[in-house]
Write a protein that holds these residues in place. Structure first.
Motif, PDB file in Angstrom:
ATOM      1  N   ALA A   1     -27.146 -41.942 -43.243  1.00 52.10           N
ATOM      2  CA  ALA A   1     -26.512 -41.021 -44.175  1.00 52.10           C
ATOM      3  C   ALA A   1     -25.013 -41.279 -44.186  1.00 52.10           C
ATOM      4  O   ALA A   1     -24.480 -41.920 -43.278  1.00 52.10           O
ATOM      5  N   ALA A   2     -24.359 -40.761 -45.237  1.00 55.66           N
ATOM      6  CA  ALA A   2     -22.896 -40.853 -45.325  1.00 55.66           C
ATOM      7  C   ALA A   2     -22.319 -39.457 -45.181  1.00 55.66           C
ATOM      8  O   ALA A   2     -22.814 -38.505 -45.785  1.00 55.66           O
ATOM      9  N   VAL A   3     -21.271 -39.347 -44.373  1.00 55.28           N
ATOM     10  CA  VAL A   3     -20.645 -38.058 -44.105  1.00 55.28           C
ATOM     11  C   VAL A   3     -19.164 -38.172 -44.434  1.00 55.28           C
ATOM     12  O   VAL A   3     -18.535 -39.170 -44.084  1.00 55.28           O
ATOM     13  N   THR A   4     -18.596 -37.189 -45.139  1.00 57.80           N
ATOM     14  CA  THR A   4     -17.141 -37.150 -45.285  1.00 57.80           C
ATOM     15  C   THR A   4     -16.616 -35.950 -44.513  1.00 57.80           C
ATOM     16  O   THR A   4     -17.253 -34.900 -44.479  1.00 57.80           O
ATOM     17  N   VAL A   5     -15.469 -36.116 -43.872  1.00 63.14           N
ATOM     18  CA  VAL A   5     -15.015 -35.133 -42.887  1.00 63.14           C
ATOM     19  C   VAL A   5     -13.797 -34.358 -43.383  1.00 63.14           C
ATOM     20  O   VAL A   5     -12.833 -34.931 -43.899  1.00 63.14           O
ATOM     21  N   HIS A   6     -13.874 -33.066 -43.201  1.00 60.09           N
ATOM     22  CA  HIS A   6     -12.846 -32.115 -43.635  1.00 60.09           C
ATOM     23  C   HIS A   6     -11.783 -31.971 -42.545  1.00 60.09           C
ATOM     24  O   HIS A   6     -12.068 -32.135 -41.362  1.00 60.09           O
ATOM     25  N   SER A   7     -10.577 -31.598 -42.975  1.00 53.09           N
ATOM     26  CA  SER A   7      -9.483 -31.471 -42.004  1.00 53.09           C
ATOM     27  C   SER A   7      -9.696 -30.345 -40.996  1.00 53.09           C
ATOM     28  O   SER A   7      -9.004 -30.291 -39.982  1.00 53.09           O
ATOM     29  N   SER A   8     -10.644 -29.438 -41.268  1.00 49.69           N
ATOM     30  CA  SER A   8     -10.893 -28.373 -40.296  1.00 49.69           C
ATOM     31  C   SER A   8     -11.751 -28.856 -39.121  1.00 49.69           C
ATOM     32  O   SER A   8     -11.991 -28.102 -38.188  1.00 49.69           O
ATOM     33  N   ALA A   9     -12.189 -30.101 -39.155  1.00 48.49           N
ATOM     34  CA  ALA A   9     -12.919 -30.670 -38.008  1.00 48.49           C
ATOM     35  C   ALA A   9     -11.935 -30.842 -36.853  1.00 48.49           C
ATOM     36  O   ALA A   9     -10.719 -30.861 -37.064  1.00 48.49           O
TER      37      ALA A   9
ATOM     38  N   LYS B   1     -23.019 -55.562 -44.664  1.00 47.33           N
ATOM     39  CA  LYS B   1     -22.963 -56.663 -43.687  1.00 47.33           C
ATOM     40  C   LYS B   1     -23.177 -56.162 -42.268  1.00 47.33           C
ATOM     41  O   LYS B   1     -23.434 -56.949 -41.371  1.00 47.33           O
ATOM     42  N   LEU B   2     -22.972 -54.857 -42.089  1.00 42.31           N
ATOM     43  CA  LEU B   2     -23.079 -54.295 -40.745  1.00 42.31           C
ATOM     44  C   LEU B   2     -24.425 -53.606 -40.508  1.00 42.31           C
ATOM     45  O   LEU B   2     -24.592 -52.863 -39.548  1.00 42.31           O
ATOM     46  N   GLU B   3     -25.376 -53.836 -41.384  1.00 45.75           N
ATOM     47  CA  GLU B   3     -26.718 -53.272 -41.197  1.00 45.75           C
ATOM     48  C   GLU B   3     -27.344 -53.850 -39.934  1.00 45.75           C
ATOM     49  O   GLU B   3     -27.074 -55.003 -39.610  1.00 45.75           O
ATOM     50  N   PRO B   4     -28.207 -53.127 -39.219  1.00 48.34           N
ATOM     51  CA  PRO B   4     -28.617 -51.759 -39.502  1.00 48.34           C
ATOM     52  C   PRO B   4     -27.657 -50.743 -38.871  1.00 48.34           C
ATOM     53  O   PRO B   4     -27.227 -50.915 -37.737  1.00 48.34           O
ATOM     54  N   TYR B   5     -27.323 -49.707 -39.636  1.00 47.02           N
ATOM     55  CA  TYR B   5     -26.419 -48.671 -39.111  1.00 47.02           C
ATOM     56  C   TYR B   5     -27.099 -47.317 -39.315  1.00 47.02           C
ATOM     57  O   TYR B   5     -28.063 -47.196 -40.078  1.00 47.02           O
ATOM     58  N   HIS B   6     -26.575 -46.300 -38.644  1.00 49.48           N
ATOM     59  CA  HIS B   6     -27.133 -44.952 -38.751  1.00 49.48           C
ATOM     60  C   HIS B   6     -26.267 -44.044 -39.609  1.00 49.48           C
ATOM     61  O   HIS B   6     -26.765 -43.233 -40.363  1.00 49.48           O
ATOM     62  N   LEU B   7     -24.952 -44.184 -39.436  1.00 52.11           N
ATOM     63  CA  LEU B   7     -24.043 -43.270 -40.122  1.00 52.11           C
ATOM     64  C   LEU B   7     -22.841 -44.008 -40.665  1.00 52.11           C
ATOM     65  O   LEU B   7     -22.317 -44.917 -40.014  1.00 52.11           O
ATOM     66  N   VAL B   8     -22.382 -43.581 -41.864  1.00 56.48           N
ATOM     67  CA  VAL B   8     -21.085 -44.010 -42.382  1.00 56.48           C
ATOM     68  C   VAL B   8     -20.248 -42.746 -42.460  1.00 56.48           C
ATOM     69  O   VAL B   8     -20.612 -41.802 -43.169  1.00 56.48           O
ATOM     70  N   ILE B   9     -19.170 -42.698 -41.700  1.00 51.58           N
ATOM     71  CA  ILE B   9     -18.351 -41.481 -41.679  1.00 51.58           C
ATOM     72  C   ILE B   9     -16.970 -41.812 -42.238  1.00 51.58           C
ATOM     73  O   ILE B   9     -16.322 -42.763 -41.793  1.00 51.58           O
ATOM     74  N   SER B  10     -16.526 -41.026 -43.216  1.00 51.43           N
ATOM     75  CA  SER B  10     -15.190 -41.244 -43.773  1.00 51.43           C
ATOM     76  C   SER B  10     -14.435 -39.926 -43.771  1.00 51.43           C
ATOM     77  O   SER B  10     -15.001 -38.874 -43.480  1.00 51.43           O
ATOM     78  N   GLY B  11     -13.150 -40.009 -44.111  1.00 48.43           N
ATOM     79  CA  GLY B  11     -12.406 -38.780 -44.343  1.00 48.43           C
ATOM     80  C   GLY B  11     -12.842 -38.206 -45.684  1.00 48.43           C
ATOM     81  O   GLY B  11     -13.486 -38.887 -46.481  1.00 48.43           O
TER      82      GLY B  11
ATOM     83  N   MET C   1     -31.978 -51.341 -30.079  1.00 44.89           N
ATOM     84  CA  MET C   1     -30.998 -51.246 -31.167  1.00 44.89           C
ATOM     85  C   MET C   1     -30.007 -50.127 -30.865  1.00 44.89           C
ATOM     86  O   MET C   1     -30.390 -49.055 -30.437  1.00 44.89           O
ATOM     87  N   SER C   2     -28.781 -50.441 -31.086  1.00 42.37           N
ATOM     88  CA  SER C   2     -27.768 -49.405 -30.796  1.00 42.37           C
ATOM     89  C   SER C   2     -27.701 -48.398 -31.940  1.00 42.37           C
ATOM     90  O   SER C   2     -28.178 -48.658 -33.039  1.00 42.37           O
ATOM     91  N   PHE C   3     -27.107 -47.270 -31.637  1.00 43.91           N
ATOM     92  CA  PHE C   3     -26.861 -46.249 -32.656  1.00 43.91           C
ATOM     93  C   PHE C   3     -25.503 -46.580 -33.273  1.00 43.91           C
ATOM     94  O   PHE C   3     -24.464 -46.394 -32.651  1.00 43.91           O
ATOM     95  N   ARG C   4     -25.518 -47.137 -34.470  1.00 46.09           N
ATOM     96  CA  ARG C   4     -24.287 -47.687 -35.030  1.00 46.09           C
ATOM     97  C   ARG C   4     -23.635 -46.743 -36.038  1.00 46.09           C
ATOM     98  O   ARG C   4     -24.274 -46.302 -36.995  1.00 46.09           O
ATOM     99  N   ILE C   5     -22.369 -46.445 -35.782  1.00 42.89           N
ATOM    100  CA  ILE C   5     -21.601 -45.591 -36.698  1.00 42.89           C
ATOM    101  C   ILE C   5     -20.458 -46.413 -37.280  1.00 42.89           C
ATOM    102  O   ILE C   5     -19.703 -47.045 -36.538  1.00 42.89           O
ATOM    103  N   ILE C   6     -20.338 -46.400 -38.589  1.00 44.15           N
ATOM    104  CA  ILE C   6     -19.228 -47.090 -39.245  1.00 44.15           C
ATOM    105  C   ILE C   6     -18.247 -46.033 -39.743  1.00 44.15           C
ATOM    106  O   ILE C   6     -18.627 -45.134 -40.494  1.00 44.15           O
TER     107      ILE C   6
END
Ligand SMILES: Cc1cc2nc3c(=O)[nH]c(=O)nc-3n(C[C@H](O)[C@H](O)[C@H](O)COP(=O)(O)OP(=O)(O)OC[C@H]3O[C@@H](n4cnc5c(N)ncnc54)[C@H](O)[C@@H]3O)c2cc1C
Ligand SMILES: Cc1cc2nc3c(=O)[nH]c(=O)nc-3n(C[C@H](O)[C@H](O)[C@H](O)COP(=O)(O)OP(=O)(O)OC[C@H]3O[C@@H](n4cnc5c(N)ncnc54)[C@H](O)[C@@H]3O)c2cc1C
Lengths: 340, 290
Positions: free
Chosen positions: B179-187, B112-122, B1-6
Motif C-alpha cells: 500500500a501507499a501511505v502519505t504522512v501528515h505533519s501531526s505524526a 525496480k525495488l519490488e517486492p516491497y510492502h509499503l511506499v511511505i511519503s510526506g 524476504m524482508s519487509f521492505r519500506i520505500i
C-alpha cells in the motif's frame, strides 16, 4: 466545447458541503462564460432528493451514485465512479474541493487520466494562450491561479492539451451564490454496483470520529483575530467581548493557537482557514506570510499593534499603534454608546 | 524476504522562514538565500517507517529521492537516522516535471525495488505545495492509498492499520499490503541522528560525488559497499522520455508573479480616544459594522 463538472462532497449530515456549493457557484459563472452546461457529481448513500440542494446553484445535470457502501468516503470506489462518469462525459473542466477528500481523490483521477491538475487555486479565469514553440493558438483555456513556494509566488497554470482541465480550490475561496431558487436540471442515476468491483473496497474504515464543525468563521462578515501579542487567554476574552457587540466571529493566528489562547478551528492562514470578510481586525498579529495567505483578501483590514513596523500594517487600511488592552475597550465603549 | 519500506523524500528550499535577509530589494524572495532542507513531512514519513523497523528485525528502509545531485544530502541524512540505503533519481531530462511526470518517474523507480510492502511519503512538499505526488504514485503503481497518516497502529505481513488525521476528525482504516501511505505533519517528529550511524555512513557518496572527491575511496568502498548511493537516470528506469520533464507535463506555468510585499495606502492612528472614536464612526457610517 464539453461541460464543466464539480465533484460534490457530503457533510456528516449528508448535505452538500459548503465548499462544493462555492465551487458550483464558480462553475456556473465559468459555464455561462463558455456557453456550456454545469454538471455536478454526488456520490454517497441515502441521497434522496439531493438534487434539490444543487439545482438552485445553476446545475444543469447532476450525476448521482447512491449505494450504502459509498458513505463515508473512501478513495477507490469514488475514484472508480468519477472515472466512469468522466470516460462517458469527457468534461472540459473538472473542479474539486482542496479538502481532505478532494486532495485525496483528484490526484488519483488526474493520474489515471494522465491529465494536468492544479492544486489549491485561489482564482479560476478563462483566457487564451499562444504557444510560441509550436505556433499554436489555444482559445478559452482555464487559467488556474495559485500561490506556491510558501505563498511567496503566484503562478498561473494552464493545461493546453489534456482534458479535463482539473483544479482543486479551498473552502472559503469562492463565493457561494444561489443562481435561482427555482432552477431545475436533470438527474442522471449512476448504477454503482455495475461499475464497482470487490477490489474497490479493499481499504476498510474500522473507526471514525468526526465532529460536526461548530465554529464557523469562514462565512463571517466581520472577524476579530488575535495573535500571540494578545498575551493570554484572559486577554482573548476582550476579543470575544468586541465580537459580541459587533456580531462578529473570533479568529486566531497559529502562534495564538499554539500558545493555547484559542482553538485550532479558529486558526486563519495557510494551515488554517481562508477568510474574506468585509472587515478583519488583526489584534497583536505580526502578519507572517502564512497568516496573510488566509486573510489578505479581506475587504478592509485594521491592525492593532504596539509595533509600528509590524508587517501586517503594510496591508492594513488602518493601523492603530497601541496595546489591545487599551484599544479594544475603547472600541466597545464607543460602539455601545453610538450604534442603534 | 524482508519487509521492505520505500520512503519518498524531497529536498526543498526552506520556504517557511522567509526572513528579511531572504528578501530582495524589490520585495521578492531571493530563493538562492533559502537553505535546502529535508521536506518536513518526509521526516515524519521516515519516522513512521523507522518505527516499523524498531519492531521488526526483518525490516529494511530505503530512501528514494528525485532531484539534482546535491539531493544526495537528504539520503545521507536519512541514513544517519536509521535508513538502510538510498537511491537518487537524477537526470536533466527530469527537469520541469509536474506532479504527473514526477510520479511517473518515481513509480518506475519503486518498481525496480519490488517486492516491497509499503511506499511511505510526506503529504505535501513545502515548495510545490500540491500534495499530489503521493496519490499519483499510488495510482501509477495500482496501490491502495492511505493519505494523512498520523500513526501506523498495526503491521503484519499482509495488512496495516493506519490512523488518519482529517480536517474534522480522525479515521482508522485497514488496508492490505502493498500500500501507499502519505504522512501528515501531526505524526511524531523524526528521531535525531544516531552517533553510531553518523560514523557508519558519513562517507556514503553517489557516483557523481565520488568523481568530485580528491581522496581515493576505492579501497574503503570495496570493504564497505553499503556506502555506495546509486544514481538512477532515465535509461536506468527505462522511462519513456515523452512522459518526463516539460514535454511530459500536462500543466504549463504560463506566468509567475513574485508576491511583492508592497505598502498599501494605510492610515496610521494612535490609541487616543479621539482617533478610535473617529475610526468607529467611519466604520458605522460606511455600514462596515453596524
Ligand atoms: C508551514 C507553516 C504554516 C503556518 N501556517 C500558519 C497559519 O495558518 N496561520 C498563522 O497565523 N500562522 C501560520 N504559521 C506561523 C507563522 O509563520 C507565524 O509564526 C505566526 O503567524 C505568528 O503569529 P503572531 O503574529 O500571532 O505572533 P508574533 O509573530 O509573535 O506577533 C505578535 C505581534 O503582537 C504584537 N504585540 C505584542 N504585544 C501587543 C499588545 N499588547 N497589543 C498589540 N500588539 C501586541 C507584536 O508587536 C507582534 O507584531 C505557519 C508557519 C509555518 C512554518
Ligand atoms: C510555482 C509552481 C507551481 C506548481 N504547481 C503545480 C501544480 O499545480 N500542479 C502540478 O502538477 N505541478 C505543479 N508544480 C510542479 C511540482 O511542484 C513539481 O512537480 C514537484 O516536483 C512535485 O510536486 P510537489 O513539490 O507539489 O510535491 P507534493 O506532491 O506536495 O509532495 C508530496 C510528497 O511526495 C514525495 N515527493 C514529491 N516530490 C518528490 C521527489 N522529487 N522525490 C522524492 N519524493 C518526492 C514526498 O514524499 C512529498 O512529501 C508547480 C511548480 C511550481 C514551481
Amino acid at each position: 466545447m464539453n461541460n464543466i463538472f464539480v465533484y460534490c462532497e457530503l457533510t456528516e449530515e449528508k448535505t452538500i458541503a459548503d465548499v462544493s456549493l462555492e465551487l458550483l457557484s464558480k462553475g456556473r459563472r465559468l459555464a455561462t462564460e463558455l456557453g456550456v452546461k454545469l454538471e455536478a457529481i454526488v456520490i454517497g448513500s441515502d441521497l434522496k432528493r439531493i438534487e434539490d440542494q444543487v439545482f438552485p446553484f445553476g446545475v444543469d445535470v447532476v450525476h448521482v451514485a447512491d449505494d450504502n457502501r459509498l458513505f463515508p468516503y473512501t478513495t477507490l470506489p469514488h475514484a472508480s465512479l468519477v472515472l466512469h462518469i468522466f470516460h462517458h462525459e469527457k468534461p472540459e473542466i473538472a473542479i474539486f474541493g482542496a479538502t481532505s477528500i478532494g486532495r485525496d481523490l483528484a490526484p488519483r483521477i488526474a493520474s489515471a487520466l494522465r491529465c494536468g491538475l492544479t492544486a489549491d487555486c485561489t482564482s479560476l479565469e478563462i483566457g487564451d494562450h499562444f504557444e510560441n514553440k509550436t505556433q499554436t493558438e489555444y482559445k478559452n483555456l482555464l487559467y488556474q491561479i495559485r500561490p506556491a513556494f510558501g505563498g511567496n509566488i503566484i503562478a498561473t497554470i494552464i493545461n493546453p492539451e489534456t482534458r479535463p482541465q482539473m483544479a482543486t480550490v479551498r473552502e472559503g475561496v469562492m463565493k457561494k451564490e444561489v443562481l435561482d431558487p427555482k432552477y431545475k436540471g436533470q438527474v442522471k442515476k449512476v448504477n454503482a454496483s455495475a461499475v464497482l468491483r470487490d477490489e474497490d473496497f479493499m481499504v476498510q474504515i474500522i473507526e471514525r470520529h468526526m465532529e460536526a464543525s461548530k465554529i464557523n468563521i469562514k462565512n463571517a462578515q466581520v472577524i476579530i483575530a488575535g495573535g500571540y501579542g494578545v498575551g493570554s487567554r484572559e486577554n482573548f476574552q476582550l476579543l470575544y467581548d468586541l465580537a459580541d457587540v459587533l456580531g462578529a466571529q473570533v479568529g486566531a493566528s497559529r502562534a495564538a493557537v499554539d500558545a493555547g489562547f484559542s482553538e485550532h478551528e479558529r486558526q486563519i492562514g495557510q494551515t488554517g482557514v481562508t477568510v474574506r470578510p468585509k472587515l478583519y481586525i488583526a489584534c497583536g498579529i505580526s502578519g507572517a506570510v502564512q497568516h496573510r495567505a488566509g486573510m489578505d483578501q479581506s475587504a478592509q483590514i485594521i491592525s492593532i499593534n504596539t509595533d509600528p513596523n509590524a508587517p501586517i500594517n503594510h496591508i492594513a487600511d488602518y493601523t492603530i499603534i497601541g496595546s489591545i488592552t487599551d484599544v479594544i475597550p475603547k472600541m466597545i465603549r464607543y460602539y455601545k454608546a453610538n450604534s442603534k | 524476504m524482508s519487509f521492505r519500506i520505500i520512503v519518498l523524500a524531497k529536498q526543498v528550499p526552506d520556504t517557511r522562514n522567509v526572513g528579511k535577509d531572504a528578501m530582495k530589494a524589490d520585495g521578492t524572495v531571493n530563493r538562492a538565500a533559502l537553505p535546502a532542507i529535508f521536506n518536513p513531512e518526509d521526516l515524519n514519513a521516515l519516522e513512521l517507517a523507522l518505527r516499523i523497523k524498531d519492531q521488526r528485525k526483518d525490516c529494511e528502509v530505503i530512501i528514494l529521492t528525485m532531484g539534482p545531485f546535491r539531493a544526495a544530502e537528504i539520503i545521507r541524512e536519512a541514513m544517519y537516522r536509521g535508513a538502510d540505503r538510498g537511491y537518487l533519481i537524477t537526470d536533466r531530462k527530469f527537469a520541469g516535471s509536474d506532479t504527473l511526470a514526477t510520479s511517473y518517474a518515481i513509480s518506475l523507480a519503486v518498481r525496480k525495488l519490488e517486492p516491497y510492502h509499503l511506499v511511505i511519503s510526506g503529504r505535501q512538499a513545502i515548495d510545490g505545495d500540491t500534495a499530489q505526488v503521493g496519490p499519483q504514485t499510488a495510482e501509477k503503481l495500482s496501490l491502495p492509498q492511505i493519505t494523512y497518516a498520523e500513526e501506523i497502529t498495526e503491521v503484519s505481513e499482509k495488512h496495516i492499520v493506519v490512523k488518519r488525521r482529517l480536517e474534522r476528525g480522525i479515521e482508522v482504516v485497514k488496508s492490505p499490503l502493498p500500500a501507499a501511505v502519505t504522512v501528515h505533519s501531526s505524526a511524531p517528529a523524526c528521531r535525531q541522528r544516531v552517533a553510531k550511524l553518523l560514523m557508519k555512513y558519513k562517507h556514503a557518496r553517489t557516483v557523481t560525488e565520488l568523481q568530485n572527491e580528491t581522496k581515493d575511496y576505492t579501497e574503503l568502498y570495496d570493504q564497505r559497499p553499503y556506502l555506495q548511493i546509486d544514481e538512477w537516470t532515465v535509461d536506468d528506469l527505462h522511462a519513456d522520455v515523452t512522459m518526463l520533464g516539460l514535454s511530459g507535463s500536462p500543466t504549463k506555468v504560463k506566468k509567475i508573479e513574485n508576491v511583492v510585499f508592497a505598502h498599501k495606502d494605510s492610515k496610521v492612528l494612535s490609541a487616543s480616544d479621539e482617533d478610535i472614536n473617529n475610526l468607529m464612526k467611519d466604520l458605522i457610517d460606511s455600514h462596515v459594522i453596524g
